[in-house]
Design an enzyme around this catalytic site. Sequence first.
Site, PDB file in Angstrom:
ATOM      1  N   CYS A  88       0.834  -1.196   0.000  1.00 22.58           N
ATOM      2  CA  CYS A  88       0.000   0.000   0.000  1.00 22.58           C
ATOM      3  C   CYS A  88       0.874   1.254   0.000  1.00 22.58           C
ATOM      4  O   CYS A  88       1.754   1.400   0.854  1.00 22.58           O
ATOM      5  CB  CYS A  88      -0.923   0.010   1.220  1.00 22.58           C
ATOM      6  SG  CYS A  88      -1.982   1.480   1.282  1.00 22.58           S
ATOM      7  N   GLY A 212      -7.266  -5.255  -9.971  1.00 19.91           N
ATOM      8  CA  GLY A 212      -7.663  -4.350  -8.908  1.00 19.91           C
ATOM      9  C   GLY A 212      -8.693  -3.329  -9.340  1.00 19.91           C
ATOM     10  O   GLY A 212      -9.876  -3.624  -9.476  1.00 19.91           O
TER      11      GLY A 212
END
Length: 322
Positions: A88, A212
């Site tokens: 992330c 994603g």
Amino acid sequence: MLLAPLSGVTDLHMRRIARRCGASAVVSEMVAAAELARGDAESQLRSEGAGVSPHVVQLAGCAPEPMARAARIAVETGADVIDVNMGCPAKTVTGGAAGSALMRDLDNAERLLGAVRGAVEVPVTVKMRLGWDEASFNAAGLAQRAERLGLNAVTVHGRTRQQFYKGNADWAAIRAVVQAVRIPVFANGDVTGPEEARACLAASGAAGVMVGRAAQGRPWLVGQIAAALAGEARPAPSREECADIACEHYEGLIALYGPAMGARHARKHLASYVDHAGPGALATADRTRLLTTADPAAAIELLRKAFLDPDGHVLEPLGEAA
């Protein structure tokens, strides 16, 4: 074909739908390990997996002990796989030395992975980026450490942390990770359809692909890509089917979180569903009302209107993955 963990996006109902539509596996949105270990109610909802199999929970943190404790809690409540977030790029995550910040300290990353691996008996995987920046492509080294610890698979997003989501994912750079380990490596980044998935697999040599952002508002996309790669002819969902899926997703969020919080969680999904319904699917005033209404019945009416005209007639078909 896997559905990637997306913070605030891959909630329980999106994962259920994507799995039903043919995704090989789906991953929970990122769960803060320390908060889950403390018994935080919203973290527990993020890690919920009823009706999803295999149930994969992604944990984020910077210290071994809370990560190990959270992993045990996740498994005790049904997780089949634990995924560790080391990719992330958000400042709120890296500022706390978690997410992709761990790629700046591989010794700490290894301690954290070792703690999770030692805490649970289920498979453990890790998702990472190519490195912190272009001067430190160290994903292969991190993957080797993960393999030595007994982790079961690695996913690599083909960008550095400093790129965030800018530029293009470097699928070819993932090949160095594939060549460095014997465990499966999955490639992630910029895969929006079967053509991109094929190109990604060819460039990276990866065992599979993780999709994603392209799946937001299209939870059926991962299954469509999987079918296309397998040589199966699978038509795109009809507009009626898309409307049913969008409404199922919205109603599930309302049931999971309650009307007020559920409506807030749903906004980004509602906007994405309308975007994928096509240009002009809703007038500006209707779109605004959809994203702000606290009335579930009104939201359902507007969602259906986005895919069907006000009299219930079908609009132009949606495009198909090929």
